[in-house]
Design a protein around this motif. Sequence first.
Motif, PDB file in Angstrom:
ATOM      1  N   SER A 536       0.794  -1.226   0.000  1.00  0.00           N
ATOM      2  CA  SER A 536       0.000   0.000   0.000  1.00  0.00           C
ATOM      3  C   SER A 536       0.824   1.272   0.000  1.00  0.00           C
ATOM      4  O   SER A 536       0.267   2.358  -0.171  1.00  0.00           O
ATOM      5  CB  SER A 536      -0.925   0.004   1.222  1.00  0.00           C
ATOM      6  OG  SER A 536      -0.184  -0.226   2.398  1.00  0.00           O
ATOM      7  N   THR A 537       2.143   1.160   0.158  1.00  0.00           N
ATOM      8  CA  THR A 537       2.972   2.361   0.102  1.00  0.00           C
ATOM      9  C   THR A 537       4.411   1.968  -0.166  1.00  0.00           C
ATOM     10  O   THR A 537       4.858   0.884   0.245  1.00  0.00           O
ATOM     11  CB  THR A 537       2.874   3.171   1.400  1.00  0.00           C
ATOM     12  OG1 THR A 537       3.526   4.434   1.242  1.00  0.00           O
ATOM     13  CG2 THR A 537       3.460   2.424   2.587  1.00  0.00           C
ATOM     14  N   ILE A 538       5.133   2.841  -0.885  1.00  0.00           N
ATOM     15  CA  ILE A 538       6.514   2.588  -1.284  1.00  0.00           C
ATOM     16  C   ILE A 538       7.398   3.731  -0.791  1.00  0.00           C
ATOM     17  O   ILE A 538       7.024   4.897  -0.871  1.00  0.00           O
ATOM     18  CB  ILE A 538       6.636   2.507  -2.828  1.00  0.00           C
ATOM     19  CG1 ILE A 538       5.967   1.244  -3.372  1.00  0.00           C
ATOM     20  CG2 ILE A 538       8.103   2.532  -3.258  1.00  0.00           C
ATOM     21  CD1 ILE A 538       5.926   1.212  -4.897  1.00  0.00           C
ATOM     22  N   GLU A 587      -0.803   2.042   5.591  1.00  0.00           N
ATOM     23  CA  GLU A 587      -1.324   2.556   4.325  1.00  0.00           C
ATOM     24  C   GLU A 587      -0.509   3.700   3.753  1.00  0.00           C
ATOM     25  O   GLU A 587      -0.671   4.034   2.583  1.00  0.00           O
ATOM     26  CB  GLU A 587      -2.770   3.035   4.507  1.00  0.00           C
ATOM     27  CG  GLU A 587      -3.809   1.930   4.604  1.00  0.00           C
ATOM     28  CD  GLU A 587      -4.097   1.262   3.275  1.00  0.00           C
ATOM     29  OE1 GLU A 587      -3.523   1.685   2.248  1.00  0.00           O
ATOM     30  OE2 GLU A 587      -4.881   0.304   3.254  1.00  0.00           O
ATOM     31  N   ALA A 588       0.374   4.299   4.548  1.00  0.00           N
ATOM     32  CA  ALA A 588       1.070   5.486   4.052  1.00  0.00           C
ATOM     33  C   ALA A 588       2.423   5.612   4.736  1.00  0.00           C
ATOM     34  O   ALA A 588       2.626   5.133   5.858  1.00  0.00           O
ATOM     35  CB  ALA A 588       0.242   6.725   4.307  1.00  0.00           C
ATOM     36  N   ALA A 589       3.340   6.286   4.035  1.00  0.00           N
ATOM     37  CA  ALA A 589       4.673   6.516   4.576  1.00  0.00           C
ATOM     38  C   ALA A 589       5.275   7.740   3.914  1.00  0.00           C
ATOM     39  O   ALA A 589       4.911   8.112   2.794  1.00  0.00           O
ATOM     40  CB  ALA A 589       5.564   5.294   4.342  1.00  0.00           C
ATOM     41  N   ALA A 590       6.199   8.380   4.621  1.00  0.00           N
ATOM     42  CA  ALA A 590       6.926   9.525   4.085  1.00  0.00           C
ATOM     43  C   ALA A 590       8.313   9.539   4.701  1.00  0.00           C
ATOM     44  O   ALA A 590       8.513   9.041   5.816  1.00  0.00           O
ATOM     45  CB  ALA A 590       6.198  10.825   4.380  1.00  0.00           C
ATOM     46  N   VAL A 591       9.286  10.103   3.978  1.00  0.00           N
ATOM     47  CA  VAL A 591      10.658  10.117   4.448  1.00  0.00           C
ATOM     48  C   VAL A 591      11.171  11.541   4.523  1.00  0.00           C
ATOM     49  O   VAL A 591      10.884  12.377   3.651  1.00  0.00           O
ATOM     50  CB  VAL A 591      11.554   9.257   3.524  1.00  0.00           C
ATOM     51  CG1 VAL A 591      11.596   9.806   2.106  1.00  0.00           C
ATOM     52  CG2 VAL A 591      12.954   9.123   4.094  1.00  0.00           C
ATOM     53  N   ALA A 592      11.898  11.843   5.597  1.00  0.00           N
ATOM     54  CA  ALA A 592      12.586  13.119   5.762  1.00  0.00           C
ATOM     55  C   ALA A 592      13.983  12.811   6.265  1.00  0.00           C
ATOM     56  O   ALA A 592      14.141  12.246   7.352  1.00  0.00           O
ATOM     57  CB  ALA A 592      11.846  14.016   6.743  1.00  0.00           C
ATOM     58  N   GLY A 593      14.998  13.151   5.484  1.00  0.00           N
ATOM     59  CA  GLY A 593      16.350  12.786   5.842  1.00  0.00           C
ATOM     60  C   GLY A 593      16.495  11.277   5.830  1.00  0.00           C
ATOM     61  O   GLY A 593      16.194  10.615   4.839  1.00  0.00           O
ATOM     62  N   TRP A 800      -4.485   0.722  -7.480  1.00  0.00           N
ATOM     63  CA  TRP A 800      -3.230   1.466  -7.582  1.00  0.00           C
ATOM     64  C   TRP A 800      -3.094   2.335  -6.329  1.00  0.00           C
ATOM     65  O   TRP A 800      -3.840   3.291  -6.142  1.00  0.00           O
ATOM     66  CB  TRP A 800      -3.204   2.328  -8.837  1.00  0.00           C
ATOM     67  CG  TRP A 800      -3.197   1.517 -10.105  1.00  0.00           C
ATOM     68  CD1 TRP A 800      -4.187   1.424 -11.025  1.00  0.00           C
ATOM     69  CD2 TRP A 800      -2.131   0.682 -10.578  1.00  0.00           C
ATOM     70  NE1 TRP A 800      -3.832   0.585 -12.048  1.00  0.00           N
ATOM     71  CE2 TRP A 800      -2.556   0.110 -11.798  1.00  0.00           C
ATOM     72  CE3 TRP A 800      -0.877   0.359 -10.092  1.00  0.00           C
ATOM     73  CZ2 TRP A 800      -1.764  -0.758 -12.534  1.00  0.00           C
ATOM     74  CZ3 TRP A 800      -0.078  -0.512 -10.820  1.00  0.00           C
ATOM     75  CH2 TRP A 800      -0.528  -1.058 -12.026  1.00  0.00           C
ATOM     76  N   GLU A 801      -2.145   1.976  -5.466  1.00  0.00           N
ATOM     77  CA  GLU A 801      -2.032   2.652  -4.174  1.00  0.00           C
ATOM     78  C   GLU A 801      -0.631   3.122  -3.846  1.00  0.00           C
ATOM     79  O   GLU A 801      -0.423   3.698  -2.772  1.00  0.00           O
ATOM     80  CB  GLU A 801      -2.516   1.724  -3.052  1.00  0.00           C
ATOM     81  CG  GLU A 801      -3.999   1.408  -3.122  1.00  0.00           C
ATOM     82  CD  GLU A 801      -4.497   0.695  -1.873  1.00  0.00           C
ATOM     83  OE1 GLU A 801      -3.715   0.552  -0.919  1.00  0.00           O
ATOM     84  OE2 GLU A 801      -5.665   0.285  -1.866  1.00  0.00           O
ATOM     85  N   GLN A 820       0.270  -1.872  -7.336  1.00  0.00           N
ATOM     86  CA  GLN A 820      -1.076  -2.181  -6.899  1.00  0.00           C
ATOM     87  C   GLN A 820      -1.092  -2.857  -5.532  1.00  0.00           C
ATOM     88  O   GLN A 820      -0.146  -3.534  -5.146  1.00  0.00           O
ATOM     89  CB  GLN A 820      -1.775  -3.128  -7.888  1.00  0.00           C
ATOM     90  CG  GLN A 820      -2.325  -2.476  -9.127  1.00  0.00           C
ATOM     91  CD  GLN A 820      -3.210  -3.424  -9.918  1.00  0.00           C
ATOM     92  OE1 GLN A 820      -3.023  -4.636  -9.891  1.00  0.00           O
ATOM     93  NE2 GLN A 820      -4.175  -2.878 -10.635  1.00  0.00           N
ATOM     94  N   ASP A 821      -2.181  -2.655  -4.823  1.00  0.00           N
ATOM     95  CA  ASP A 821      -2.565  -3.507  -3.710  1.00  0.00           C
ATOM     96  C   ASP A 821      -3.455  -4.591  -4.315  1.00  0.00           C
ATOM     97  O   ASP A 821      -4.541  -4.311  -4.812  1.00  0.00           O
ATOM     98  CB  ASP A 821      -3.327  -2.685  -2.668  1.00  0.00           C
ATOM     99  CG  ASP A 821      -3.835  -3.520  -1.499  1.00  0.00           C
ATOM    100  OD1 ASP A 821      -4.027  -4.732  -1.664  1.00  0.00           O
ATOM    101  OD2 ASP A 821      -4.096  -2.935  -0.433  1.00  0.00           O
TER     102      ASP A 821
END
Length: 854
Positions: A536-538, A587-593, A800-801, A820-821
């Motif tokens: 669900s998230t990359i 379901e979600a991810a984000a990167v900082a540094g 498509w996620e 896709q999921d």
Amino acid sequence: MGPQFPLSPPHDHPEADDTPLVAVPGGRADVLVVPVKGSALRMTGSRSLPSPSAAGVRRALAAGVLAGAAALGAAALPAPAHAATTTAFTAGDLVVYRVGNGGSTLGSTSVPVFLDEYSPAGALVESVPLPTTTSGGANEFSDAGSAASDGELTLSANGQYLLAAGYDSPVGTSSVTSTSAVTIARAAVDGSVDTSTVLPSFAAGNNIRSAVSSNGTDIWVAGAAGGIAHTTLGSSTATTLNSSDLNFRQLGIADGQLYASSNKNSLTVAAIGTGLPTAAGQAVSNLPGNPDSGGDPYSYALFTLGGGSTPDTLYVADNSAGKILKFSLTSGSWKAEGSVKVSSVTGLTGTLSGGKVVLYATGSGSSGTSGTLSTVTDSAGAGASMSGSVTTLASAASKTAFRGVAFAPGTTVVTAASAPPTVSTPEAGLPAAIGDSTNATMPVTVGDTAYGAAGVTVTATSSNTTVAPASGISVTGTGATRTLAVTPAAVGYSTITLTATAPDGTSATTTVDYGVSAAVAADPGARYYSGAGNGSTIIDVGGGYMLVGDDESNVLRLYQEGVSGPPVKTFDFTSLLPYGSTEIDIEAAAVAGNRIYWTGSMSNSSSGNLEPSRSTLFATDITGSGASTTLSYVGSYTGLRGDLISWDQDNGHGLGANYLGFAASAASGVGGHTAESFNVEGLEFAPGSTTTAYLAFRGPLESTSTRTQALLVPVTNINALVTGGNPGTTHATFGAPILDNLGGLGVREIRKNASNQYLIIAGSPDESYQFALYSWDGQPADAPVATHTTLPAGAVDGSWESLGAIPNPLVAGSTVSIMQDNGDTVWYNDGLDSKDGIIPDLQKDLGDSVTYTP
């Protein structure tokens, strides 16, 4: 001209007849044997000798024995102490101690000795003559033609040498056993023979029976009057180990212990001291129960068949009984377990093959002449009566006799039943797709405690050759790791059975569930990331690798992008997460540094049940990149959903209390997949920020009356949430909500590049599988723009996620990775999806790429 041989003083030779010299093909090379005064010259390969003038050589082809005399011109060719050339023995072959060359009737007079090599099927391979003259460091070696108790051949404990004991007397010596000098012959793997060891007075005017070695240097000898003594290669002295028992026959070493057989002083098969003794004063201890008591034991073989650490099965060659007797160690005593008949048996050796004992025996024949080489396989095992029938493999020629038998140097003789080989795979299942050029292979790990991994053979079979044809299956490689590759032919399942077989025939199997799906819209770029099916998230980690979060598992998986197959690494922080193994619904991810933030959906279940664990936000730190990526756990927060609801209820956004309707959307009974549902599926940082991240909602759509606009809410202190504990207690703070028109769709993924160019996968909040790609600059005042990029149909019931790394700069023609999921996709035409029964290793998500069109 052929090889030249050194001349030694001439010997008298019997008259030769006129039979021409004949070269007879052997198993490995042409063999020419020329007996001269009982000695022999062996020539291998392509050889030439001066042509005989009027006389030749007569040869008995069947036995490889040449009778008669040799006269070459006016002078006779002398007999060398060693063969001028040697041919290496073949591991696994048998070697028989043969006396006599067929020239005269055997009696007490000394005759030449040969080491005849036979294949396990009984085919004569070659004959190695022992030297009959003394020359340099080599001493003459002969034996009595009728001494049936002599000539017990042994293989050294390290498997590299044959040991034989004879007499340091010329061929033709009358009553040779009454002479006192003993010669020890050591034959090596390469076929060379060393007779440098001579003990002038060991036999004390009586028979010398056998010699054995642990390593080719330490040697023990046994005879009818000298007892047992220890010496070393090339020595002329020996240390007698016991002065009270002096009449022994066969020496042997089993599991580091020296043994000997005897029919004197109530001895049968006895242990000599402890281990491999070299000093005087050693005890001679019959095996408990005195196996073959009152019998006539010659050679013997010890095996460990019951899984213990010491021998528990004994086979004894009883000459007078004409039988091989079997004994088993039961409650500390050796018990008789039957027998098989082998006439006048003296020599005995054996090995384990396929879990069965394969014995080879020699019989000395009537009055110690002639004899046979035989084999019998006992499949009964430890503690069971001996079974199997005797097969004669070879017979001694007239005026020759067989004595002892041993395996050829270089043979690995297995005497202890070991565990079968091992075979395993890292996964239970191997998925594939028709037309995928990167279908995964599978490593296969093999091992064997007795032979090592290199000795193991691995084969593979298919239970469904329609799906996995035999012609499309291969197992390649050597050593501990092999590779299973399968070329699919049809959609469906097959069980691939891998069989690992050791040289002794023991085997082990393991199975792999092979699943083949159809090609996706004939798209050659489609790839399948297996091991889970709800990606669900990359998060891109560089070098062509990506981390994937899955909404049905708390495990984070590292994949090589663009290559189908299982993850190259997994990261499981279950033990550290506040709710343990309970599903977070990532379901979600984000990167900082170097920090990645992962969040659950915060939604209710599809049926409306409250799921507190889904409100988990946690962080991991990255070390390394690409295939070397590792993650470490940072901390978590479980109050984000509650903070959002309170913020809306308390009018924290200034739009009016409950303006966004969060409390109603999150209430028990409200399913997680409707336009009214509370459900977060996107997370990305605001432009230029490492502390403010946008929470992007799949639902609810806003407003509460129209349900047409997608929602983003800035979390302004996201790092403080995950660094305050596990879970932390710092509450979230929020910026003004952002409402955008995405054509009536919610946000399924949001991702940006370093230039703050955002892409948004918009998707239906329900499960109607509608998707579109939008671009955005990240500014709250600016609306996202629908692109003309077409998202492919993908797999049936796939969503498509996920977006991979966004190209920088993002321009027309850029390639964008998507995934896709596929939790609801039926891959294998069996009605099962990832949520309803597909085993984890066959679950997979479809990855693809699109060409960005603004």
